[in-house]
Structure formats: structure tokens, C-alpha cells
Design an enzyme around this catalytic site. Structure first.
Site, short mmCIF file in Angstrom:
data_model
loop_
_atom_site.label_atom_id
_atom_site.label_comp_id
_atom_site.label_asym_id
_atom_site.label_seq_id
_atom_site.Cartn_x
_atom_site.Cartn_y
_atom_site.Cartn_z
CG HIS A 9 -2.51 14.64 -5.52
ND1 HIS A 9 -1.56 14.94 -4.56
CD2 HIS A 9 -2.28 13.36 -5.89
CE1 HIS A 9 -0.76 13.89 -4.40
NE2 HIS A 9 -1.18 12.92 -5.19
N GLY A 66 -5.75 10.69 -0.05
CA GLY A 66 -6.20 9.46 -0.68
C GLY A 66 -6.73 8.46 0.33
CB THR A 67 -5.16 6.50 2.84
OG1 THR A 67 -4.12 7.38 3.32
CG2 THR A 67 -4.66 5.71 1.63
N GLY A 68 -6.49 9.30 3.97
CA GLY A 68 -6.73 9.99 5.24
C GLY A 68 -5.62 9.72 6.25
CB ILE A 69 -3.12 7.02 6.49
CG1 ILE A 69 -4.23 5.97 6.60
CG2 ILE A 69 -1.95 6.66 7.41
CD1 ILE A 69 -3.84 4.60 6.05
N GLY A 70 -1.90 9.71 5.79
CA GLY A 70 -0.73 10.60 5.79
C GLY A 70 -1.06 11.99 6.31
CG HIS A 98 -15.43 7.81 23.86
ND1 HIS A 98 -15.30 6.45 24.08
CD2 HIS A 98 -16.75 8.09 24.05
CE1 HIS A 98 -16.49 5.94 24.38
NE2 HIS A 98 -17.38 6.92 24.36
CG ASN A 99 -10.99 9.54 21.08
OD1 ASN A 99 -11.62 8.98 20.19
ND2 ASN A 99 -10.51 8.88 22.12
NE ARG A 109 -5.78 8.19 -4.39
CZ ARG A 109 -4.51 8.57 -4.37
NH1 ARG A 109 -3.63 7.92 -3.62
NH2 ARG A 109 -4.11 9.60 -5.10
NE ARG A 132 -15.89 6.05 30.69
CZ ARG A 132 -17.09 6.34 30.20
NH1 ARG A 132 -17.81 7.30 30.76
NH2 ARG A 132 -17.58 5.69 29.16
CG HIS A 133 -14.68 9.91 27.62
ND1 HIS A 133 -14.19 8.65 27.37
CD2 HIS A 133 -16.03 9.78 27.74
CE1 HIS A 133 -15.20 7.79 27.31
NE2 HIS A 133 -16.32 8.45 27.55
C1 RB5 Z 1 -1.02 10.57 -2.58
O1 RB5 Z 1 -0.77 9.77 -3.70
C2 RB5 Z 1 -1.33 9.72 -1.37
O2 RB5 Z 1 -0.16 9.10 -0.93
C3 RB5 Z 1 -1.95 10.55 -0.29
O3 RB5 Z 1 -3.13 11.15 -0.75
C4 RB5 Z 1 -2.35 9.81 0.98
O4 RB5 Z 1 -3.10 8.68 0.67
C5 RB5 Z 1 -1.26 9.54 1.92
O5 RB5 Z 1 -1.46 9.05 3.03
#
Ligand code: RB5
Length: 148
Positions: A9, A66-70, A98-99, A109, A132-133
Site C-alpha cells: 500500500h 514506503g521505503t523500498g527497504i522491507g 557491478h551487481n 515515501r 571482475r564483477h
Molecule cells: C508500510 O507501512 C511500510 O512499513 C512499508 O511500505 C515499507 O516501508 C517497509 O519497509
């Protein structure tokens, strides 16, 4: 090139922008969801997209939360996946050259739609440099074979 795309979302609106861009470029893609702003757990989207790429059914994946991290952490749990979080075009370029990143992740966000489209454009058009990569990427993939 066939692209698998997905979001939770937190990435729904940016995914719409990216899909419009892919359409404008004539790049085939499949949308694995989410299909609305309704709350959805990002691993539930990372799973099918990452497996679609790992199996070879799709050449590349794009995942947005939201962050691309999770969503990137989740995708990287799937064997064969090298998901790269990129919020600038230099990283997008390097993650391919490279990767040999096969999934791009971004956070709605964090960056605006204009930059996100530029990142996708660079990421989809940059080839892996090899050399090398390749040795280093092979060592990354060998980690998947280790007992923990
Ligand atoms: C959802 O609220 C948020 O946690 C998700 O989109 C993301 O940012 C997680 O890494």
C-alpha cells in the site's frame, strides 16, 4: 525484456506511475499487486515477484513499498535474487553494471515520481559489465549454498 512489478500500500501510487512509463516504452510487464491502497504485507508481494524473476519467467523485477527497504529485504530471501534499493540514478546504474541486480526496489515515501522514472529507465537499460564483477557476483550467489 519482461518485467514483474509489485508494491504494498505504501508504494501503490508510484507503481501506477512506473507502469505508465513501462507502457509508454512498450516494455511488457505483469502487475503482481497490490491493486489498491488497502493495507497489504510487503513480503506477500515480494514473494511472487521474486520467484517469478528467480524462475526465469520474468527477466527483471521492480518492487515498491514506503521505503523500498522491507520489500527488498524480503525479495533477497529468495534464492537467485539480487534486489537493490536505489534512490538515485548512479546507484541504479552501478547496481546493474557491478551487481547484476535483477530486482530494483524503491520507496514512494522517499522519492518523487520524476526521479523514480529516471531510475527505472537507467536500471532497465544498463547491462551487467561482467569481468571482475562476475567473480564477485558469483561469490554472492555461493553464499546461498552455505549451511547456516
Ligand atoms: C508500510 O507501512 C511500510 O512499513 C512499508 O511500505 C515499507 O516501508 C517497509 O519497509
Amino acid at each position: 525484456m519482461k518485467v514483474a512489478i509489485g508494491c504494498d500500500h505504501g508504494g501503490f501510487h508510484l507503481k501506477q506511475v512506473i507502469m505508465t512509463f513501462l507502457e509508454s516504452k512498450g516494455i511488457p510487464f505483469y502487475d503482481f499487486g497490490g491493486y489498491s491502497e488497502a493495507s497489504i504485507d510487503y513480503p506477500d508481494i515480494a514473494d511472487p515477484v521474486a520467484n517469478a524473476v528467480a524462475s526465469g519467467e520474468y527477466d527483471r523485477g521492480i518492487l515498491i513499498c514506503g521505503t523500498g527497504i522491507g520489500i527488498g529485504i524480503a525479495a533477497n530471501k529468495v534464492k537467485g535474487i539480487r534486489a537493490a534499493l536505489c534512490h538515485d540514478t548512479f546507484s541504479a546504474h552501478a547496481s546493474r553494471e557491478h551487481n547484476d541486480a535483477n530486482i530494483l526496489t524503491m520507496g514512494e515515501r522517499i522519492i518523487g515520481p520524476g526521479l523514480a522514472v529516471d531510475i527505472v529507465d537507467v536500471w532497465l537499460t544498463t547491462e551487467f559489465e561482467g569481468g571482475r564483477h562476475l567473480r564477485r557476483v558469483e561469490k554472492i550467489m555461493a553464499l546461498e549454498e552455505h549451511e547456516s
